[in-house]
Design a protein around this motif. Structure first.
Motif, mmCIF file in Angstrom:
data_model
loop_
_atom_site.group_PDB
_atom_site.id
_atom_site.type_symbol
_atom_site.label_atom_id
_atom_site.label_comp_id
_atom_site.label_asym_id
_atom_site.label_seq_id
_atom_site.Cartn_x
_atom_site.Cartn_y
_atom_site.Cartn_z
ATOM 1 N N ARG A 1 0.844 -1.197 0.000
ATOM 2 C CA ARG A 1 0.000 0.000 0.000
ATOM 3 C C ARG A 1 0.878 1.246 0.000
ATOM 4 O O ARG A 1 1.901 1.287 0.669
ATOM 5 C CB ARG A 1 -0.928 0.033 1.227
ATOM 6 N N GLY A 2 0.411 2.244 -0.739
ATOM 7 C CA GLY A 2 1.119 3.518 -0.771
ATOM 8 C C GLY A 2 0.139 4.667 -0.746
ATOM 9 O O GLY A 2 -0.906 4.610 -1.401
ATOM 10 N N ARG A 3 0.458 5.703 0.025
ATOM 11 C CA ARG A 3 -0.416 6.876 0.115
ATOM 12 C C ARG A 3 0.411 8.151 -0.037
ATOM 13 O O ARG A 3 1.519 8.237 0.485
ATOM 14 C CB ARG A 3 -1.145 6.924 1.456
ATOM 15 N N VAL A 4 -0.163 9.111 -0.732
ATOM 16 C CA VAL A 4 0.423 10.450 -0.793
ATOM 17 C C VAL A 4 -0.695 11.454 -0.538
ATOM 18 O O VAL A 4 -1.879 11.163 -0.762
ATOM 19 C CB VAL A 4 1.105 10.735 -2.150
ATOM 20 N N THR A 5 -0.308 12.623 -0.064
ATOM 21 C CA THR A 5 -1.273 13.674 0.221
ATOM 22 C C THR A 5 -1.182 14.747 -0.857
ATOM 23 O O THR A 5 -0.094 15.204 -1.202
ATOM 24 C CB THR A 5 -1.003 14.311 1.592
ATOM 25 N N ALA A 6 -2.323 15.127 -1.399
ATOM 26 C CA ALA A 6 -2.373 16.150 -2.446
ATOM 27 C C ALA A 6 -3.286 17.284 -1.996
ATOM 28 O O ALA A 6 -4.303 17.054 -1.335
ATOM 29 C CB ALA A 6 -2.880 15.553 -3.751
ATOM 30 N N VAL A 7 -2.900 18.484 -2.352
ATOM 31 C CA VAL A 7 -3.730 19.664 -2.085
ATOM 32 C C VAL A 7 -4.462 20.029 -3.377
ATOM 33 O O VAL A 7 -3.830 20.229 -4.416
ATOM 34 C CB VAL A 7 -2.873 20.858 -1.624
ATOM 35 N N PRO A 8 -5.790 20.085 -3.365
ATOM 36 C CA PRO A 8 -6.537 20.462 -4.577
ATOM 37 C C PRO A 8 -6.041 21.792 -5.145
ATOM 38 O O PRO A 8 -5.786 22.736 -4.397
ATOM 39 C CB PRO A 8 -7.989 20.563 -4.084
ATOM 40 N N ASP A 9 -5.886 21.834 -6.455
ATOM 41 C CA ASP A 9 -5.395 23.052 -7.100
ATOM 42 C C ASP A 9 -6.390 23.603 -8.122
ATOM 43 O O ASP A 9 -6.060 24.482 -8.910
ATOM 44 C CB ASP A 9 -4.054 22.778 -7.787
ATOM 45 N N LEU A 10 -7.609 23.064 -8.095
ATOM 46 C CA LEU A 10 -8.632 23.501 -9.042
ATOM 47 C C LEU A 10 -9.978 23.536 -8.323
ATOM 48 O O LEU A 10 -10.296 22.636 -7.542
ATOM 49 C CB LEU A 10 -8.706 22.530 -10.223
ATOM 50 N N ALA A 11 -10.749 24.586 -8.579
ATOM 51 C CA ALA A 11 -12.078 24.700 -7.969
ATOM 52 C C ALA A 11 -13.106 24.989 -9.064
ATOM 53 O O ALA A 11 -12.844 25.758 -9.990
ATOM 54 C CB ALA A 11 -12.111 25.802 -6.925
ATOM 55 N N LYS A 12 -14.268 24.350 -8.940
ATOM 56 C CA LYS A 12 -15.380 24.597 -9.839
ATOM 57 C C LYS A 12 -16.595 25.007 -9.008
ATOM 58 O O LYS A 12 -16.950 24.320 -8.051
ATOM 59 C CB LYS A 12 -15.710 23.355 -10.670
ATOM 60 N N ILE A 13 -17.188 26.097 -9.380
ATOM 61 C CA ILE A 13 -18.335 26.627 -8.646
ATOM 62 C C ILE A 13 -19.516 26.711 -9.599
ATOM 63 O O ILE A 13 -19.376 27.210 -10.722
ATOM 64 C CB ILE A 13 -18.047 28.041 -8.105
ATOM 65 N N ARG A 14 -20.651 26.220 -9.167
ATOM 66 C CA ARG A 14 -21.883 26.370 -9.949
ATOM 67 C C ARG A 14 -22.824 27.296 -9.189
ATOM 68 O O ARG A 14 -23.250 26.980 -8.082
ATOM 69 C CB ARG A 14 -22.538 25.010 -10.202
ATOM 70 N N LEU A 15 -23.083 28.427 -9.801
ATOM 71 C CA LEU A 15 -23.980 29.403 -9.189
ATOM 72 C C LEU A 15 -24.753 30.118 -10.278
ATOM 73 O O LEU A 15 -24.436 30.006 -11.459
ATOM 74 C CB LEU A 15 -23.196 30.402 -8.324
ATOM 75 N N GLY A 16 -25.809 30.830 -9.881
ATOM 76 C CA GLY A 16 -26.587 31.507 -10.908
ATOM 77 C C GLY A 16 -27.741 32.317 -10.366
ATOM 78 O O GLY A 16 -27.755 32.715 -9.193
ATOM 79 N N VAL A 17 -28.702 32.500 -11.245
ATOM 80 C CA VAL A 17 -29.831 33.377 -10.953
ATOM 81 C C VAL A 17 -31.133 32.644 -11.246
ATOM 82 O O VAL A 17 -31.307 32.066 -12.321
ATOM 83 C CB VAL A 17 -29.767 34.660 -11.810
ATOM 84 N N ILE A 18 -32.026 32.659 -10.284
ATOM 85 C CA ILE A 18 -33.378 32.127 -10.474
ATOM 86 C C ILE A 18 -34.348 33.303 -10.431
ATOM 87 O O ILE A 18 -34.343 34.087 -9.474
ATOM 88 C CB ILE A 18 -33.744 31.099 -9.385
ATOM 89 N N THR A 19 -35.171 33.437 -11.472
ATOM 90 C CA THR A 19 -36.120 34.546 -11.568
ATOM 91 C C THR A 19 -37.509 33.986 -11.819
ATOM 92 O O THR A 19 -37.683 33.107 -12.668
ATOM 93 C CB THR A 19 -35.743 35.502 -12.718
ATOM 94 N N THR A 20 -38.478 34.489 -11.089
ATOM 95 C CA THR A 20 -39.868 34.030 -11.208
ATOM 96 C C THR A 20 -40.784 35.225 -11.465
ATOM 97 O O THR A 20 -40.603 36.298 -10.889
ATOM 98 C CB THR A 20 -40.318 33.302 -9.929
ATOM 99 N N GLY A 21 -41.786 35.027 -12.336
ATOM 100 C CA GLY A 21 -42.732 36.104 -12.613
ATOM 101 C C GLY A 21 -43.816 35.668 -13.564
ATOM 102 O O GLY A 21 -43.797 34.555 -14.104
#
Length: 211
Positions: free
Chosen positions: A20-40
């Motif tokens: 068994r082998g393990r290494v630790t990695a720090v995430p270097d990429l982020a993805k965000i999903r956001l937006g606008v909801i409009t009702t009328g």
């Protein structure tokens, strides 16, 4: 260097170990999903309203250096409810979601704050990823192979056996996949937006001959 393992393969004395082998990695990429909801009630009006708010958000994000933005989802839903078995129209809902990608995971909080301040009313998810997952996995795989070889050598030493110089066979138990950690909408309110670290593991089964 070349090893001839033919003689060892015909030897029925074998040691099978798991490395068994393990290494630790720090995430270097982020993805965000956001937006606008409009009702009328009026579709044209809420389309314009949604577009204006969305443009404010996009311009604000680009002004802070965030350029990797794409439309993830654009949906128009007709709203209605049933009253006394009669369908009553209640206008429309527009859901406009963008996917934002950044190579600076620490900026996620600022990106969300900027978008919300400009009118975003939906933060659907945040995903942190390790872009070079294969490289980290190969490092873990090397550690796993060394771990397995050390185990086999220790066993052979106890019994004063002579171990084959290289394994007769090696079986890799798994293959690397893109590593990510996702916060969903219900988690974002209470979860600090931190990329954290990720453990990447490799597992091998190794068979050595001995005499």
């Amino acid at each position: 260097m070349f090893f001839d393992n033919t003689a060892w393969e015909n030897n029925h004395n074998t040691i099978i170990v798991t490395g068994r082998g393990r290494v630790t990695a720090v995430p270097d990429l982020a993805k965000i999903r956001l937006g606008v909801i409009t009702t009328g009630e009026n579709l044209s009006d809420i389309q314009n309203e949604n577009a204006e708010t969305s443009n404010l958000i996009l311009n604000g994000l680009r002004n802070m250096g965030v350029d990797d933005i794409r439309t993830y989802q654009y949906i128009i839903d007709r709203n209605f409810e049933f009253i006394d078995n009669t369908r009553v129209d209640r206008g429309y809902t527009i859901r406009n979601v963008y996917e934002i990608q950044t190579g600076m995971p620490d900026s996620v909080g600022a990106i969300i704050d900027t978008a919300v301040s400009l009118g975003a009313n939906l933060v659907e998810s945040i995903t942190f990823e390790v872009s070079a997952a294969e490289t980290f996995y190969l490092e873990a795989l090397k550690i796993a192979l060394m771990n397995g070889a050390e185990k086999a050598a220790a066993m052979a030493e106890v019994f004063n056996a002579r171990l084959s110089p290289v394994p007769i066979r090696i079986i890799e138990s798994g293959t690397p996949v893109p590593l990510s950690r996702t916060f969903l909408r219900e988690d974002i309110v209470t979860t600090p937006v931190e990329p954290g670290t990720t453990q990447i593991e490799a597992i091998v089964t190794m068979e050595f001959g001995y005499n």
